[in-house]
Design an enzyme around this catalytic site. Structure first.
Site: not given
Ligand code: NAD
Length: 380
Positions: A54, A78, A90, A156, A213, A274
């Site tokens: 980070r 995890k 980390k 991923s 969203d 997620s």
């Molecule tokens: P992303 O950024 O692609 O999508 C997030 C979505 O949420 C976007 O469409 C955004 O517009 C929407 N959003 C943001 N704030 C909002 C709100 N207040 N109300 C409603 N919608 C809102 O992220 P992602 O990769 O799809 O990940 C989603 C979540 O899952 C995150 O918390 C991320 O940390 C977690 N996560 C993702 C992965 C992965 O492989 N991408 C793995 C583990 C955990």
């Protein structure tokens, strides 16, 4: 009222207590590139430490240290939950990701990672991008999650979304006696990389969806996809998402959304999504239990992405990753069973499951060292 001095002493005592839980903490300082970083290795019982890096403009060194200690411990759990042969670690880089980043800084960071000789694997997290780690990967092989063109496993979100689907099936089986997705109503918050894929699969399976969203384009995309599938979605705006009556709430956007205010409003039987750190605090897990809402611990459900990057160590194989992601279904059923048996929250049951896996790992290997683990092809 505490004096400033007392406050500082109490923060340092907390940090000291946490430090003693960790195996190794490395401070990386390179005046040539301006790199100031901390790598924390919490526990390598199950394998080399794995965890993202980070970059954040921490207000103080202590704040950065506290963050990396907390996050690396979380990674131990995890990795144990995902049942991958990795431990918890980390890294944090102190600096502003918008103004302080350079290619040279990430190459220097890569050199520090390499000096750990395979004890720590890392990749992107908040404030860092896959591009940063393409630079770092020129200095070390211990980088995961970079684009396929550079030998990584790429996006991923596919296994992460699949993991959410397995989580929903395990939850339906526990509540309704059948894992069938159809015939139930789901509310999806966040239609990004993960949420869109989950929504798509639920629509294909014949389920009814409410979607939410903040980005109108994401809503338009899912409406278009629903139309192609001959289906419909109901759009919910803003905080109304917490008040809809449905079977399962699927948070795929933000953390901290399960709190005093939203628990009061929720009219669902379960929460499976997620988003990272969905519960604002641990007490909110207890509040959900009291309200009779089944909570699928986020770090169990969203492990698909972690399973994918961990697989890179064996030479990434997509089929294997998708197969292994199925373990989320069984882990979650076990967590629900234990929580019911012992009358504890699902988070407490999940933590216990992880601690048991780490204890079992100790019998196999009390301390990870490269020399002891020739099966790892880490290229040193
Ligand atoms: P992303 O950024 O692609 O999508 C997030 C979505 O949420 C976007 O469409 C955004 O517009 C929407 N959003 C943001 N704030 C909002 C709100 N207040 N109300 C409603 N919608 C809102 O992220 P992602 O990769 O799809 O990940 C989603 C979540 O899952 C995150 O918390 C991320 O940390 C977690 N996560 C993702 C992965 C992965 O492989 N991408 C793995 C583990 C955990």
């Amino acid at each position: 009222m505490n004096t400033l001095k007392e406050k500082a002493t109490s923060i340092q005592t907390t940090i000291l207590e946490k430090i003693h839980e960790h195996e190794q903490i490395v401070f990386c300082n390179d005046p040539n590139t301006g790199l100031k970083s901390i790598i924390a290795i919490h526990n390598t019982t199950l394998g080399p430490a794995l965890g993202g890096c980070r970059m954040y403009p921490y207000a103080s060194f202590d704040e950065a240290l506290e963050d990396v200690l907390r996050l690396s411990k979380g990674m131990t759990y995890k990795c144990a939950a995902a049942d991958v042969d990795f431990g918890g670690g980390k890294a944090v880089i102190i600096g502003n990701p918008l103004t302080d980043k350079t290619q040279a800084m990430f190459r220097a960071f890569g050199q520090f990672v390499d000096s750990l000789n395979g004890r720590f694997y890392t990749g992107t997290d908040m404030g860092t991008s896959t591009e940063d780690f393409v630079h770092a990967s020129r200095e070390t092989k211990c980088i995961v999650g970079i684009p396929e063109a550079y030998g990584g496993s790429g996006d991923s979100s596919i296994p992460t979304a699949l993991g959410v689907i397995y989580g929903l099936k395990a939850t339906n089986k526990t509540i309704f006696g059948s894992e069938e997705l159809a015939g139930k109503t789901y509310i999806i918050q966040g239609l990004g990389k993960v949420g869109f894929k989950v929504a798509e699969q639920l629509l294909e399976s014949g389920a009814d969806l409410f979607v939410n969203d903040i980005n109108p384009q994401s809503i338009a995309f899912i409406q278009e996809r629903a139309k192609q599938l001959g289906r419909n979605v109901k759009v919910v705006s803003g905080d109304d998402v917490y008040t809809v009556k449905a079977d399962v709430f699927v948070p795929c956007a933000l953390g901290g959304i399960i709190n005093d205010v939203t628990i009061e409003q929720l009219k669902v039987k379960a929460i499976v999504g997620s988003a990272n750190n969905q519960l604002l605090t641990e007490k909110h897990g207890e509040m959900l239990k009291q309200k009779g809402i089944l909570y699928a611990p986020d770090y169990i459900v969203n492990a698909g992405g972690l399973i994918q990057v961990a697989d890179e160590l064996y030479g990434y194989n997509k089929e294997r990753v998708l197969k292994k992601t199925e373990s989320i279904y069984f882990s979650l059923l076990e967590v629900y069973r234990q929580a019911e048996l012992d009358d504890i929250t699902t988070v407490q049951a999940a933590n216990r499951l992880c601690e048991k896996r780490i204890e079992d790992g100790k019998r196999l290997n009390s301390f990870f060292s490269h020399a002891k683990r020739p099966k790892w092809d880490i290229g040193h």
